[in-house]
Scaffold this active site. Structure first.
Site: not given
Ligand code: BV8
Length: 228
Positions: A56, A59, A91, A109, A201-203
């Protein structure tokens, strides 16, 4: 969007991908050869707090080096201009929605830039590392943990989220794989009460079949086009 008054927008790691923040399951979902699901848990923190703090701390520092992208700015414009109810349920644990100017944001989250004291329960805005066990500004105990919802922990403000979804006329999901519950189940709640549901979305995500409309492509292009 004539008969639309109440909008709920769910975002996931894909909306921050073009800002340079890795998604969870893009790079194989690994960090230092650990599965993220194995590091982002209270058990992992109890077993090896330094490992989890390293994950963490890295990040938390990384998100302070990147900028919001066109998708974040488009949602911030919508948030500023929309006269009806609008809630961005993210999220994500980065602060890019806020830095783009959005205000009606809910981090289900948790957030990287927040530290939670396990002794006095206080939460503090936090930008630095936690691995060196800094003292809680409130109670001085050296028991600050990342203010992040780990696997097996209850996401934040679910009552508020379900209430907003139950009133939504439009539910939009952006940049999420639909892999993690209860977030991934929100589209079904929205559809069940009659909301229009859109996926950007990308996919195709794991929940694609629950959506009325799916548009595929990078959020940096899809979201500004959709907001306009
Ligand atoms: C709960 C914080 C119960 C951490 C996160 C067994 C044991 C324990 C639990 C469970 C279990 N089985 C099921 C569960 C439930 C579990 C779960 O769903 N597990 C999954 C893996 C099966 N859920 C939980 O544990 C939740 N809590 O259930 O509590 C409870 C009940 C009562 C009382 C107490 C407890 C808690 C879940 C929250 C975990 N924490 N994050 C951290 O950030 O380090 S979840 C984590 O995954 C992220 O936060 C993220 O939110 C979430 C989903 O990931 P995505 O955001 O979707 O990212 P992903 O990489 O997966 O996908 C990116 C998408 O973007 C892709 O589709 C890609 O195509 C797209 N994309 C990529 N680039 C772009 C793009 N799209 C557009 N443009 C681009 N450029």
């Amino acid at each position: 969007m004539s008969n639309i008054r109440n909008i709920v927008i769910l975002t996931g790691a894909g909306i921050s991908a073009e800002s340079g923040i890795d998604t969870f399951r893009g790079g194989g979902g690994l960090w230092e050869n650990h599965r993220v699901e194995d590091v982002a848990t209270p058990e992992a923190f109890a077993r090896d707090p330094d490992l989890v703090h390293r994950f963490y701390d890295a990040r938390r520092a990384a998100i302070q080096q990147v900028e919001p992208n066109a998708a974040h700015y488009a949602l911030a414009r919508l948030d500023a201009e929309w006269e009806g109810n609008l809630l961005i349920v993210t999220q994500n644990v980065d602060d890019l929605h806020e830095r783009a100017g959005a205000s009606r944001v809910l981090h289900m989250h948790g957030e990287h830039l927040s530290a939670w004291c396990q002794s006095c329960d206080a939460r503090h805005h936090w930008r630095g590392p936690l691995i060196d066990r800094p003292a809680c500004p409130e109670c001085s105990a050296e028991t600050l943990r990342p203010d992040i919802v780990w696997f097996g922990e209850m996401p934040y403000r679910m009552e508020e989220i379900y209430a907003a979804v139950s009133e939504a006329d439009l539910f939009v999901s952006i940049g999420t794989s639909g892999a993690v519950y209860p977030a991934a189940g929100l589209v079904q709640e929205a559809a069940a009460q009659g909301a229009q549901t859109v996926e950007l979305n990308l996919e195709r995500s794991q929940g694609s079949h629950f959506f009325d409309v799916t548009r595929l492509g990078p959020a940096g292009q899809l979201v500004p086009a959709w907001v306009e």
